[in-house]
Scaffold this active site. Structure first.
Site, short mmCIF file in Angstrom:
data_model
loop_
_atom_site.label_atom_id
_atom_site.label_comp_id
_atom_site.label_asym_id
_atom_site.label_seq_id
_atom_site.Cartn_x
_atom_site.Cartn_y
_atom_site.Cartn_z
N LYS A 95 0.96 -1.21 -0.11
CA LYS A 95 0.08 -0.08 0.02
C LYS A 95 0.68 1.14 0.08
O LYS A 95 1.98 1.23 0.79
CB LYS A 95 -0.85 -0.10 1.32
CG LYS A 95 -1.77 1.37 1.34
CD LYS A 95 -3.29 0.88 0.69
CE LYS A 95 -3.79 2.19 0.09
NZ LYS A 95 -3.36 2.92 -1.01
N GLN A 116 7.02 4.00 3.97
CA GLN A 116 5.75 3.61 3.86
C GLN A 116 5.55 2.16 4.58
O GLN A 116 4.38 2.21 5.55
CB GLN A 116 5.45 3.23 2.35
CG GLN A 116 3.94 3.33 2.40
CD GLN A 116 3.47 4.88 2.15
OE1 GLN A 116 3.81 5.65 1.40
NE2 GLN A 116 2.35 5.20 2.89
N LYS A 119 5.45 3.43 8.24
CA LYS A 119 4.34 4.40 8.61
C LYS A 119 3.00 3.66 8.41
O LYS A 119 2.09 3.68 9.46
CB LYS A 119 4.29 5.42 7.23
CG LYS A 119 3.17 6.24 7.56
CD LYS A 119 2.80 7.10 6.46
CE LYS A 119 4.06 7.43 5.56
NZ LYS A 119 3.86 8.80 4.29
N LYS A 131 5.61 1.86 -3.14
CA LYS A 131 5.42 2.98 -3.93
C LYS A 131 5.50 2.86 -5.17
O LYS A 131 6.26 1.96 -5.78
CB LYS A 131 6.40 3.87 -3.28
CG LYS A 131 6.24 5.29 -3.09
CD LYS A 131 5.36 5.90 -1.94
CE LYS A 131 5.00 7.20 -2.04
NZ LYS A 131 4.42 7.67 -0.57
N ASP A 171 0.14 10.74 -4.68
CA ASP A 171 1.09 11.26 -3.96
C ASP A 171 1.57 12.61 -4.90
O ASP A 171 0.65 12.86 -5.52
CB ASP A 171 2.68 10.36 -3.86
CG ASP A 171 3.65 10.81 -2.86
OD1 ASP A 171 3.61 10.37 -1.72
OD2 ASP A 171 4.51 11.44 -3.31
N THR A 214 -4.28 13.81 5.31
CA THR A 214 -2.90 13.96 5.64
C THR A 214 -2.58 15.37 6.50
O THR A 214 -1.82 15.16 7.32
CB THR A 214 -2.05 13.99 4.38
OG1 THR A 214 -2.37 12.91 3.47
CG2 THR A 214 -0.46 13.78 4.63
N ASN A 245 -2.35 19.41 -1.87
CA ASN A 245 -3.14 18.89 -1.00
C ASN A 245 -2.96 18.77 0.59
O ASN A 245 -3.93 19.26 1.51
CB ASN A 245 -3.51 17.48 -1.45
CG ASN A 245 -4.33 16.65 -0.60
OD1 ASN A 245 -3.68 15.89 0.50
ND2 ASN A 245 -5.46 16.82 -0.62
N1 GLU Z 1 1.38 9.00 -0.67
C1 GLU Z 1 0.79 9.07 0.62
C2 GLU Z 1 1.81 8.85 1.66
O1 GLU Z 1 3.05 9.34 1.66
C3 GLU Z 1 -0.65 8.07 0.69
C4 GLU Z 1 -0.32 6.78 0.50
C5 GLU Z 1 -1.73 6.05 0.33
O2 GLU Z 1 -2.90 6.58 0.73
O3 GLU Z 1 -1.69 5.12 0.10
O4 GLU Z 1 1.45 8.14 2.78
#
Ligand code: GLU
Length: 451
Positions: A95, A116, A119, A131, A171, A214, A245
Site C-alpha cells: 500500500k 511507507q 508508517k 510506492k 502522492d 494527511t 493537498n
Molecule cells: N502518498 C501518501 C503517503 O505518503 C499516501 C499513500 C496512500 O494513501 O496509500 O503516505
C-alpha cells in the site's frame, strides 16, 4: 546500551546497504535514519539480528519497471518510465502512493516505499508498504495528455496490482484527476469494480475525509505533541511549506484550531502573509492550485504580500513549522534559523522533508519534532479506512471517518511516546516511530518464515 557497539552496528549495516545499491542517496538516507534509531534495540533483542530481519526489510520483495509510451496533443511521442516498488507485504497488501514528477527514480521510490512500510505499520491497519510512479511531469500538460499518460501507465501496472495484492493511491503529482483516469483504465482492462486504488471520488467508492486526511492528521499529531508541554495551536504562528493537498488541509485545520498560518510555497518561491491566511484566502489558494493549476506567486500579487522568490518559508518567525512539500526541503541552516526564531514544534506533512543534519539538530535541541512517518500517516490511514469501506460495501460519514483518523493519530503519538521516551523524559519521536513501526512488521515476518 553501548554507544560504541551501536555505532559499529550502524556503520556495518550502512556499508552493506551502500555496497548493494550505490548511487541511491535518498534510500540510504531513509535507511540510515531508521538503523540509527533501531541499533540499541536490535543489540538488546538478538532474535531480530539472527533472523536478519533488517537485511530482509531493505530488500524490496519486488520492483517492477516498465515503459510508458504516450502521445501529446500535437501528435509527438513521449517515452516515460513507470515503476512500482513492492517493498513489504508482511502485514497486508502493498500500500502506498504513486508519484508523477521528473525527479522520480528508484532511489526516491525505494526511500518512499521503505518509509511507507513503517508508517503503515504505525497506523495499526493491515497494510504492507509500496510506492510507485513515473518521471512524467504533469506540469503544463492538458487534461487529455494526463489522461492518455495515465491510461498507458495503468495498462502495464494493472498486471501487477489488485485489491488483495497491491493498492496504490496518490502522492506528488497524482491527485483526484489522475486517480480517476487510472481507475477508469483498470476497470476497463480487468472488468472489475474493486477497491484497487484509494483516493477515489466519493461518488465511486472514495472515502470522505481522504483529501483532508494527511494535512488534518499532521495537525492532530502536532496538537498531541504540544499537549505534552501544556501548549496548543491557539494564537500560534505557523509556517507551512507547499501549497498542494497536504499544505491546504493542514492550513485549514490550523485555522480551525485558532492558529495563524503565515506562509505557503511552491517550487518557485514562498509567500509571507503576516496577517495570516484566513478561510477566504485559503479558498482562493484551493481554486488557484486545484482548478487553475497556477503558481503561489499569484497569491502575493492578489493580496499584496511579500513573495520570496526561490526561498523556502523557514526564514520567517514562527512557533510551529509544518513542512508539507517534499523531501529534503529543510536543511541544517534553516533548522537553526527556525529554532533561533523561537520555533519549538516541527511536524512533517511531507515524507523526509528535513535533512539528516536538520533532524539531528532538532533532537539535540529537544524541540517537539514529529517525523513524517508518524506525523503524515493520516493520509494512508484514511486510505486504509477507504479499503475497509470498499470491502464492506458501505460509506461512513465525515464525522465517523474524522473521529477514526483522530484516534489513529493519537494512538500513533502514544506509541511514539512508549518507544521514544528517553531518560531525560524527552520524547524522541524518531526513535519511537521507527521502533514501534518495526516491531510489528518484524514479528510478522518472523512468524511467516523465511519468505
Ligand atoms: N502518498 C501518501 C503517503 O505518503 C499516501 C499513500 C496512500 O494513501 O496509500 O503516505
Amino acid at each position: 546500551m553501548n554507544t560504541k557497539n551501536s555505532k559499529l552496528f550502524v556503520d556495518d549495516f550502512m556499508n552493506y546497504v551502500r555496497a548493494k545499491d550505490p548511487g541511491q542517496p535518498e534510500f540510504h538516507q531513509a535507511v540510515h535514519e531508521v538503523v540509527e534509531s533501531l541499533a540499541d534495540f536490535l543489540l538488546d533483542n538478538p532474535r531480530y539480528r539472527h533472523t536478519q530481519i533488517l537485511e530482509r526489510m531493505v530488500e524490496a520483495e519486488r520492483i517492477i519497471q516498465f515503459r510508458v509510451p504516450w502521445m501529446d496533443d500535437r501528435g509527438k511521442i513521449h517515452i516515460n518510465r513507470g515503476y512500482r516498488v513492492e517493498m513489504n507485504s508482511a502485514i497486508g497488501p502493498y500500500k502506498g502512493g504513486l508519484r508523477f514528477h521528473p525527479t522520480v527514480n528508484q532511489s526516491i521510490l525505494k526511500f518512499l516505499a521503505f518509509e511507507q512500510v513503517l508508517k503503515n505499520s504505525l497506523t495499526s491497519l493491515p497494510m504492507g508498504g509500496g510506492k510507485g510512479g513515473s518521471d512524467f511531469d504533469p506540469k503544463n500538460k492538458s487534461d487529455n495528455e494526463v489522461m492518455r499518460f495515465c491510461q498507458s501507465f495503468m495498462t502495464e501496472l494493472s498486471r501487477h496490482i489488485g485489491p488483495y495484492s497491491d493498492v496504490p493511491a496518490g502522492d506528488i503529482g497524482v491527485g483526484g484527476r489522475e486517480i480517476g483516469f487510472l481507475f477508469g483504465q483498470y476497470k476497463r482492462i480487468r472488468n472489475e469494480f474493486t477497491g484497487v486504488l484509494t483516493g477515489k471520488g466519493v461518488e465511486w467508492g472514495g472515502s470522505l475525509i481522504r483529501p483532508e486526511a494527511t494535512g488534518y492528521g499532521a495537525v492532530y499529531f502536532a496538537k498531541e505533541m504540544m499537549k505534552t508541554r501544556g501548549e496548543s495551536f491557539k494564537g500560534k504562528v505557523v509556517a507551512v511549506s507547499g501549497s498542494g493537498n497536504v499544505a491546504q488541509f493542514a492550513t485549514e485545520k490550523v485555522i480551525e484550531l485558532g492558529g495563524k498560518v503565515v506562509t505557503l510555497s511552491d517550487s518557485s518561491g514562498s509567500i509571507y502573509d503576516p496577517e495570516g491566511i484566513d478561510r477566504d484566502k485559503l479558498n482562493y489558494v484551493m481554486e488557484l492550485k486545484n482548478v487553475h493549476r497556477g503558481r503561489i506567486k499569484e497569491y502575493a500579487d492578489k493580496y499584496a504580500v511579500q513573495y520570496m522568490e526561490k526561498q523556502r518559508p523557514w526564514i520567517v518567525k514562527c512557533d510551529v513549522a509544518l513542512p508539507c512539500a517534499t523531501e529534503n526541503e529543510l536543511n541544517l541552516e534553516e533548522a537553526k534559523m527556525l529554532i533561533g526564531n523561537g520555533c519549538f514544534v516541527v511536524a512533517e506533512g511531507a515524507n523526509m522533508p528535513s535533512t539528516e543534519e536538520a533532524v539531528h539538530y532538532f533532537l539535540e535541541k529537544q524541540i517537539l519534532y514529529g517525523p513524517g512517518k508518524a506525523a503524515n500517516a493520516g493520509g494512508v490511514a484514511v486510505s486504509g479506512l477507504e479499503m475497509t469501506q470498499n470491502s464492506m460495501r458501505i460509506a461512513w460519514s465525515r464525522e465517523e471517518v474524522d473521529t477514526k483518523l483522530h484516534s489513529i493519530m493519537c494512538n500513533i503519538h502514544e506509541m511514539c511516546m512508549k518507544y521514544g521516551k528517553e531518560k531525560s523524559e524527552f520524547t524522541n519521536y524518531v526513535k519511537g516511530a521507527n521502533i514501534a513501526g518495526f516491531v510489528k512488521v518484524a514479528n510478522s515476518m518472523m512468524a511467516q518464515g523465511l519468505v
